[in-house]
Design a protein around this motif. Structure first.
Motif, PDB file in Angstrom:
ATOM      1  N   TRP A  24       0.827  -1.212   0.000  1.00  0.00           N
ATOM      2  CA  TRP A  24       0.000   0.000   0.000  1.00  0.00           C
ATOM      3  C   TRP A  24       0.851   1.247   0.000  1.00  0.00           C
ATOM      4  O   TRP A  24       0.583   2.199  -0.757  1.00  0.00           O
ATOM      5  N   HIS A  25       1.900   1.239   0.845  1.00  0.00           N
ATOM      6  CA  HIS A  25       2.770   2.402   0.922  1.00  0.00           C
ATOM      7  C   HIS A  25       3.453   2.652  -0.428  1.00  0.00           C
ATOM      8  O   HIS A  25       3.496   3.780  -0.924  1.00  0.00           O
ATOM      9  N   ARG A  26       3.988   1.583  -1.040  1.00  0.00           N
ATOM     10  CA  ARG A  26       4.681   1.705  -2.327  1.00  0.00           C
ATOM     11  C   ARG A  26       3.725   2.145  -3.431  1.00  0.00           C
ATOM     12  O   ARG A  26       4.082   2.933  -4.303  1.00  0.00           O
ATOM     13  N   LEU A  27       2.508   1.613  -3.371  1.00  0.00           N
ATOM     14  CA  LEU A  27       1.500   1.978  -4.364  1.00  0.00           C
ATOM     15  C   LEU A  27       1.193   3.468  -4.270  1.00  0.00           C
ATOM     16  O   LEU A  27       1.112   4.173  -5.284  1.00  0.00           O
ATOM     17  N   GLY A  28       1.053   3.970  -3.024  1.00  0.00           N
ATOM     18  CA  GLY A  28       0.798   5.389  -2.810  1.00  0.00           C
ATOM     19  C   GLY A  28       1.928   6.229  -3.376  1.00  0.00           C
ATOM     20  O   GLY A  28       1.698   7.205  -4.097  1.00  0.00           O
ATOM     21  N   GLN A  29       3.172   5.842  -3.069  1.00  0.00           N
ATOM     22  CA  GLN A  29       4.326   6.574  -3.594  1.00  0.00           C
ATOM     23  C   GLN A  29       4.306   6.593  -5.114  1.00  0.00           C
ATOM     24  O   GLN A  29       4.555   7.619  -5.749  1.00  0.00           O
ATOM     25  N   HIS A  30       3.996   5.439  -5.697  1.00  0.00           N
ATOM     26  CA  HIS A  30       3.988   5.298  -7.149  1.00  0.00           C
ATOM     27  C   HIS A  30       2.953   6.231  -7.768  1.00  0.00           C
ATOM     28  O   HIS A  30       3.213   6.927  -8.737  1.00  0.00           O
ATOM     29  N   LEU A  31       1.770   6.249  -7.127  1.00  0.00           N
ATOM     30  CA  LEU A  31       0.671   7.073  -7.634  1.00  0.00           C
ATOM     31  C   LEU A  31       1.034   8.547  -7.553  1.00  0.00           C
ATOM     32  O   LEU A  31       0.882   9.304  -8.524  1.00  0.00           O
ATOM     33  N   VAL A  32       1.555   8.974  -6.395  1.00  0.00           N
ATOM     34  CA  VAL A  32       1.916  10.379  -6.211  1.00  0.00           C
ATOM     35  C   VAL A  32       2.979  10.779  -7.236  1.00  0.00           C
ATOM     36  O   VAL A  32       2.870  11.807  -7.915  1.00  0.00           O
ATOM     37  N   LEU A  33       4.002   9.929  -7.374  1.00  0.00           N
ATOM     38  CA  LEU A  33       5.085  10.205  -8.311  1.00  0.00           C
ATOM     39  C   LEU A  33       4.540  10.385  -9.729  1.00  0.00           C
ATOM     40  O   LEU A  33       4.862  11.345 -10.434  1.00  0.00           O
ATOM     41  N   THR A  34       3.655   9.449 -10.145  1.00  0.00           N
ATOM     42  CA  THR A  34       3.109   9.496 -11.497  1.00  0.00           C
ATOM     43  C   THR A  34       2.293  10.765 -11.703  1.00  0.00           C
ATOM     44  O   THR A  34       2.460  11.464 -12.712  1.00  0.00           O
ATOM     45  N   VAL A  35       1.417  11.069 -10.733  1.00  0.00           N
ATOM     46  CA  VAL A  35       0.530  12.219 -10.893  1.00  0.00           C
ATOM     47  C   VAL A  35       1.342  13.518 -10.929  1.00  0.00           C
ATOM     48  O   VAL A  35       1.131  14.374 -11.797  1.00  0.00           O
ATOM     49  N   PHE A  75      16.889   5.716 -17.536  1.00  0.00           N
ATOM     50  CA  PHE A  75      17.733   5.227 -16.450  1.00  0.00           C
ATOM     51  C   PHE A  75      19.035   6.026 -16.393  1.00  0.00           C
ATOM     52  O   PHE A  75      19.483   6.428 -15.310  1.00  0.00           O
ATOM     53  N   ALA A  76      19.623   6.311 -17.566  1.00  0.00           N
ATOM     54  CA  ALA A  76      20.873   7.074 -17.609  1.00  0.00           C
ATOM     55  C   ALA A  76      20.656   8.494 -17.092  1.00  0.00           C
ATOM     56  O   ALA A  76      21.457   9.006 -16.310  1.00  0.00           O
ATOM     57  N   VAL A  77      19.549   9.125 -17.518  1.00  0.00           N
ATOM     58  CA  VAL A  77      19.262  10.486 -17.061  1.00  0.00           C
ATOM     59  C   VAL A  77      19.116  10.506 -15.546  1.00  0.00           C
ATOM     60  O   VAL A  77      19.652  11.372 -14.847  1.00  0.00           O
ATOM     61  N   LEU A  78      18.404   9.508 -15.047  1.00  0.00           N
ATOM     62  CA  LEU A  78      18.154   9.417 -13.606  1.00  0.00           C
ATOM     63  C   LEU A  78      19.471   9.335 -12.837  1.00  0.00           C
ATOM     64  O   LEU A  78      19.699  10.068 -11.869  1.00  0.00           O
ATOM     65  N   VAL A  79      20.357   8.449 -13.284  1.00  0.00           N
ATOM     66  CA  VAL A  79      21.626   8.269 -12.573  1.00  0.00           C
ATOM     67  C   VAL A  79      22.497   9.513 -12.716  1.00  0.00           C
ATOM     68  O   VAL A  79      23.136   9.953 -11.751  1.00  0.00           O
ATOM     69  N   LEU A  80      22.509  10.108 -13.913  1.00  0.00           N
ATOM     70  CA  LEU A  80      23.302  11.327 -14.116  1.00  0.00           C
ATOM     71  C   LEU A  80      22.852  12.413 -13.142  1.00  0.00           C
ATOM     72  O   LEU A  80      23.671  13.067 -12.499  1.00  0.00           O
ATOM     73  N   LEU A  81      21.517  12.593 -13.038  1.00  0.00           N
ATOM     74  CA  LEU A  81      20.995  13.632 -12.145  1.00  0.00           C
ATOM     75  C   LEU A  81      21.314  13.315 -10.696  1.00  0.00           C
ATOM     76  O   LEU A  81      21.585  14.208  -9.891  1.00  0.00           O
ATOM     77  N   LEU A  82      21.294  12.029 -10.402  1.00  0.00           N
ATOM     78  CA  LEU A  82      21.546  11.590  -9.028  1.00  0.00           C
ATOM     79  C   LEU A  82      22.942  12.007  -8.577  1.00  0.00           C
ATOM     80  O   LEU A  82      23.174  12.316  -7.409  1.00  0.00           O
ATOM     81  N   LEU A  83      23.885  12.031  -9.520  1.00  0.00           N
ATOM     82  CA  LEU A  83      25.266  12.360  -9.171  1.00  0.00           C
ATOM     83  C   LEU A  83      25.528  13.865  -9.194  1.00  0.00           C
ATOM     84  O   LEU A  83      26.599  14.301  -8.820  1.00  0.00           O
ATOM     85  N   THR A  84      24.555  14.648  -9.681  1.00  0.00           N
ATOM     86  CA  THR A  84      24.707  16.105  -9.651  1.00  0.00           C
ATOM     87  C   THR A  84      24.079  16.632  -8.362  1.00  0.00           C
ATOM     88  O   THR A  84      23.462  15.865  -7.623  1.00  0.00           O
ATOM     89  N   PRO A  85      24.218  17.942  -8.106  1.00  0.00           N
ATOM     90  CA  PRO A  85      23.596  18.490  -6.880  1.00  0.00           C
ATOM     91  C   PRO A  85      22.093  18.227  -6.802  1.00  0.00           C
ATOM     92  O   PRO A  85      21.538  18.180  -5.709  1.00  0.00           O
ATOM     93  N   GLY A  87      20.726  15.598  -7.025  1.00  0.00           N
ATOM     94  CA  GLY A  87      20.583  14.341  -6.298  1.00  0.00           C
ATOM     95  C   GLY A  87      20.287  14.520  -4.827  1.00  0.00           C
ATOM     96  O   GLY A  87      19.815  13.595  -4.161  1.00  0.00           O
ATOM     97  N   ASP A  88      20.553  15.718  -4.306  1.00  0.00           N
ATOM     98  CA  ASP A  88      20.321  15.937  -2.876  1.00  0.00           C
ATOM     99  C   ASP A  88      18.864  16.242  -2.547  1.00  0.00           C
ATOM    100  O   ASP A  88      18.490  16.283  -1.382  1.00  0.00           O
ATOM    101  N   TRP A  89      18.044  16.471  -3.592  1.00  0.00           N
ATOM    102  CA  TRP A  89      16.650  16.844  -3.314  1.00  0.00           C
ATOM    103  C   TRP A  89      15.710  15.661  -3.151  1.00  0.00           C
ATOM    104  O   TRP A  89      14.552  15.754  -3.561  1.00  0.00           O
ATOM    105  N   GLY A  90      16.137  14.588  -2.632  1.00  0.00           N
ATOM    106  CA  GLY A  90      15.226  13.455  -2.458  1.00  0.00           C
ATOM    107  C   GLY A  90      14.763  12.888  -3.780  1.00  0.00           C
ATOM    108  O   GLY A  90      15.556  12.353  -4.534  1.00  0.00           O
ATOM    109  N   GLU A  91      13.451  13.059  -4.062  1.00  0.00           N
ATOM    110  CA  GLU A  91      12.900  12.488  -5.291  1.00  0.00           C
ATOM    111  C   GLU A  91      13.157  13.370  -6.512  1.00  0.00           C
ATOM    112  O   GLU A  91      12.650  13.096  -7.596  1.00  0.00           O
ATOM    113  N   GLY A  92      13.907  14.462  -6.334  1.00  0.00           N
ATOM    114  CA  GLY A  92      14.165  15.394  -7.429  1.00  0.00           C
ATOM    115  C   GLY A  92      14.623  14.740  -8.717  1.00  0.00           C
ATOM    116  O   GLY A  92      14.011  14.957  -9.776  1.00  0.00           O
ATOM    117  N   PRO A  93      15.691  13.932  -8.680  1.00  0.00           N
ATOM    118  CA  PRO A  93      16.186  13.331  -9.922  1.00  0.00           C
ATOM    119  C   PRO A  93      15.118  12.512 -10.631  1.00  0.00           C
ATOM    120  O   PRO A  93      14.977  12.581 -11.852  1.00  0.00           O
TER     121      PRO A  93
END
Lengths: 221, 226
Positions: A24-35, A75-85, A87-93
């Motif tokens: 349930w928790h993961r589903l909620g996160q998934h839904l929020v992220l998508t929306v 996936f590449a964009v995600l990892v690239l962003l993760l290694l930039t500043p 990446g510090d914003w939690g779900e930002g990348p």
């Protein structure tokens, strides 16, 4: 078939549905992220597409952005962003990567929809003395609505599907169940997670399908 | 113990020439694996999609189910797809190829079918009138005329496969995706950027290659314009 039985047992175990790692928790996160990503993508892509489509310029731009967008692995964009500043914003990348992924189909569909509006209708509206703004809002946008909504639907389903990749980079959402399953070498959990995501994606598809049928079809005969 | 070398690898810079020269073999291996995964899956996808599209064209009732099934397959997330196939293939490259094949089917079937449907009825009748049998009609008239639409689908499928193959890193067979995944865990910027850029380069190169092939095998589309 044993794996499927095990996966079913995993899914029907109430312990797997509760708690921070629960379904349930993961589903909620998934839904929020998508929306969130869908709303941001629409806010970026649709105004640009509507204005470009109204002016009749930038078609090559819209199509090219769409093609280039497909070539860049999320996936590449995600990892690239993760290694930039970022990446510090939690779900930002994750949000940035997914928005970049969702903008191209929205842009292309809305642009094509605007351009496919019958030119005679547009000329007639102009002849009636409509200003550019009125033409855009009262004629072109409503007539292009089915195509625009088609783009939103494609973007929504693909976002649900792609949001799972966030888990590879430590983000939340249903993908976490799959990656955790891989780390635990638990095939039943991996398969159960995959089934959950697939069902969720198909549900979103079905919701859009139903919405398209139920909503009054403005602009179409 | 000597002082650590002060090069771009030690400073963990995004762009690093030393990385390219010292890890050339790793990069080449990853590119090789990436190309293998992509080419194999697109070719298998094409081998399955072509007969499906032809059958769907011949028997109208088959078109609905074929399109529906391939579209549903496309809706399944890549990470989920690779995991769903896990019980069948285990942790192997075949798993990633199978997943990518299933994805390419949607794009390929849809486009080939659209191309076949767009062949004008007059043209088909003319060929039949000239005594063409169904097989000859398909091979020498319908398929060539469907080529532009089919090639458009093939290009999209190939570019998508190049980019999706990276997710195969979850089972250890993602080509350049492996390097990205490993680079993420070790915070190795040069490796992540280099592998990502190589992915895009491969995708664009493959797209241009297919565009060139299309140009070569459809001379009639140029003759009409010129």
């Amino acid at each position: 078939m044993n794996t499927l039985t095990d996966a079913w047992n995993w899914l029907t175990d109430p312990a797997h549905w509760a708690g921070d790692d629960g379904v349930w928790h993961r589903l909620g996160q998934h839904l929020v992220l998508t929306v969130v990503c869908l709303v941001i993508s629409c806010l970026i892509a649709l105004p640009v597409a509507l204005v470009l489509g109204h002016l009749g310029r930038g078609g090559a731009l819209a199509v090219n952005i769409s093609n280039v967008g497909r070539a860049v692995p999320t996936f590449a964009v995600l990892v690239l962003l993760l290694l930039t500043p970022v990446g510090d914003w939690g779900e930002g990348p994750t949000v940035v990567a997914l928005v970049l992924f969702a903008v191209p189909p929205l842009l292309t569909n809305a642009y094509v929809g605007m351009r496919e509006v019958d030119r005679d209708v547009v000329r007639a509206a102009r002849g009636m003395g409509m200003t550019g703004r009125q033409l855009l809002w009262r004629v072109e946008a409503p007539l292009a609505m089915p195509m625009i909504m088609g783009g939103v639907r494609i973007a929504a389903v693909q976002l649900v599907a792609t949001a799972t990749i966030a888990a590879l980079a430590g983000g939340g959402g249903l993908g976490r169940i799959i990656t955790a399953g891989f780390n635990l070498a638990s095939t039943p959990q991996v398969v159960a997670g995959a089934v959950l995501v697939a069902v969720f994606a198909l549900l979103v598809e079905a919701v859009f399908e139903a919405a398209e049928r139920l909503l009054p079809r403005r602009g179409t005969r | 113990m000597t002082a650590p070398p002060d090069d771009c690898l030690a400073r963990n810079e995004w762009i690093c020439g030393d990385y390219l020269s010292t890890r050339r073999h790793i990069l080449l291996d990853a590119v090789g694996q990436h190309l293998q995964l992509t080419v194999l899956s697109v070719l298998i996808g094409l081998a399955i999609a072509l007969p499906l599209a032809v059958l769907a064209r011949r028997w109208g009732w088959a078109a609905g189910p074929v399109l529906a099934v391939t579209t549903v397959l496309y809706t399944i997330p890549s990470l989920a797809m690779f995991s769903l196939l896990l019980p069948v293939y285990g942790l192997s490259a075949a798993l990633v190829v199978a997943g990518l094949v299933l994805y390419s089917l949607t794009l390929l079937v849809r486009n080939i079918l659209a191309g076949l449907r767009a062949v004008p009825e007059d043209t088909r009748q003319a060929a039949r009138g000239m005594g063409y049998g169904p097989v000859r009609l398909l091979l020498t008239v319908e398929l060539p005329l469907a080529l532009p639409a089919a090639m458009a689908g093939l290009r999209i499928a190939t570019v998508s496969a190049v980019s999706l193959a990276t997710v195969g890193a979850i089972v250890g067979f993602g080509g350049l995706g492996n390097l990205i995944y490993a680079g993420m865990n070790t915070y190795f910027k040069a490796q992540v950027l280099t592998a990502s850029v190589l992915c895009v380069v491969i995708a664009v190169a493959a797209d241009l290659l297919l565009l060139g092939i299309q140009w070569l095998i459809t001379p009639w589309t140029r003759a009409r314009r010129g």
